[in-house]
Design a protein around this motif. Structure first.
Motif, PDB file in Angstrom:
ATOM      1  N   TYR A 175       0.838  -1.204   0.000  1.00  0.00           N
ATOM      2  CA  TYR A 175       0.000   0.000   0.000  1.00  0.00           C
ATOM      3  C   TYR A 175       0.874   1.255   0.000  1.00  0.00           C
ATOM      4  O   TYR A 175       1.984   1.254   0.529  1.00  0.00           O
ATOM      5  CB  TYR A 175      -0.925   0.019   1.220  1.00  0.00           C
ATOM      6  CG  TYR A 175      -1.752  -1.231   1.356  1.00  0.00           C
ATOM      7  CD1 TYR A 175      -2.842  -1.466   0.517  1.00  0.00           C
ATOM      8  CD2 TYR A 175      -1.438  -2.197   2.317  1.00  0.00           C
ATOM      9  CE1 TYR A 175      -3.597  -2.626   0.627  1.00  0.00           C
ATOM     10  CE2 TYR A 175      -2.191  -3.358   2.432  1.00  0.00           C
ATOM     11  CZ  TYR A 175      -3.261  -3.568   1.585  1.00  0.00           C
ATOM     12  OH  TYR A 175      -3.996  -4.721   1.685  1.00  0.00           O
ATOM     13  N   SER A 194      -1.219  -0.835  -4.043  1.00  0.00           N
ATOM     14  CA  SER A 194      -2.458  -0.061  -4.121  1.00  0.00           C
ATOM     15  C   SER A 194      -2.265   1.314  -3.479  1.00  0.00           C
ATOM     16  O   SER A 194      -1.729   1.413  -2.369  1.00  0.00           O
ATOM     17  CB  SER A 194      -3.601  -0.790  -3.405  1.00  0.00           C
ATOM     18  OG  SER A 194      -3.856  -2.041  -4.007  1.00  0.00           O
ATOM     19  N   VAL A 196      -3.775   4.032  -1.462  1.00  0.00           N
ATOM     20  CA  VAL A 196      -4.929   3.997  -0.555  1.00  0.00           C
ATOM     21  C   VAL A 196      -5.237   5.346   0.087  1.00  0.00           C
ATOM     22  O   VAL A 196      -6.156   5.443   0.911  1.00  0.00           O
ATOM     23  CB  VAL A 196      -4.722   2.929   0.547  1.00  0.00           C
ATOM     24  CG1 VAL A 196      -4.716   1.538  -0.062  1.00  0.00           C
ATOM     25  CG2 VAL A 196      -3.434   3.177   1.332  1.00  0.00           C
TER      26      VAL A 196
END
Length: 205
Positions: free
Chosen positions: A97, A130, A132
């Motif tokens: 992340y 990802s 986030v």
């Protein structure tokens, strides 16, 4: 060492990064609990079977490679991802992340900003990371900061436990970008000096 032990005339540059961490940051952090991670590029938190690894890194505002065109805006965004992801990997964990904090002047090119973020997005997709969250705001100069989170069964590669006979791994050509940037900086300085001389002569005439 107490903060009162420092000469008030000293700058942080004169004190040095390592001394600041060793003599001031680490003792102050020690009052809040675990401090071994202060020496590492990441903080590792035990979470059952896996360890959660967290890091933060920023791109210098005066990054020579970008300033002089060795790196475009897309590459700058990719670089932000890589400096954070590499810290997670150095601890033996998998980066998963990313939070992106961007501060930029109001007159900064909107097109170049989109290019920076597209570089961030593309590199994250390539690495399976990802995005986030984060923060975007106006400031007096460009600032790019990443916060990466990863996890894995390892997270046990620490600077404070490193010793003789252990292996050190590097990627790419060490010092190549620094050498190219330094050469370009010198060349640019010479050109700026020549232009100033020519302008001064033109003004006199």
């Amino acid at each position: 060492m107490n903060t009162n032990d420092l000469d008030p005339m000293l700058t942080v540059g004169e004190v040095g990064e390592k001394r600041l961490i060793r003599d001031h940051i680490r003792p102050l952090a020690q009052k809040t609990g675990r401090t071994n991670s202060i020496w590492d590029d990441c903080a590792t938190i035990s979470a059952g079977v896996d360890n959660i690894t967290i890091t933060t890194d920023k791109i210098p505002e005066d990054l020579v490679a970008w300033k002089y065109g060795l790196m475009d805006s897309v590459a700058l965004g990719r670089y932000l991802v890589e400096v954070n992801a590499s810290d997670i990997c150095s601890m033996g964990c998998q980066p998963k992340y990313l939070l992106v904090n961007v501060a930029l002047p109001r007159n900064f090119s909107a097109s170049e900003f989109i290019k920076i973020y597209s570089g961030i997005s593309k590199r994250c997709r390539e690495l399976g990371i990802s995005i986030v969250g984060g923060d975007t705001k106006f400031a007096s100069s460009l600032s790019l900061v990443g916060i990466a989170v990863g996890y894995g069964a390892s997270g046990n590669f620490h600077r404070y436990t490193a010793g003789p006979s252990e292996l050190v791994f590097v990627t790419g050509k060490v010092g190549d970008l620094v050498q190219r940037s330094a050469l370009l900086s010198i060349t640019n300085g010479i050109l700026e000096s020549l232009m100033k001389i020519l302008n001064d002569r033109s003004t006199i005439q």
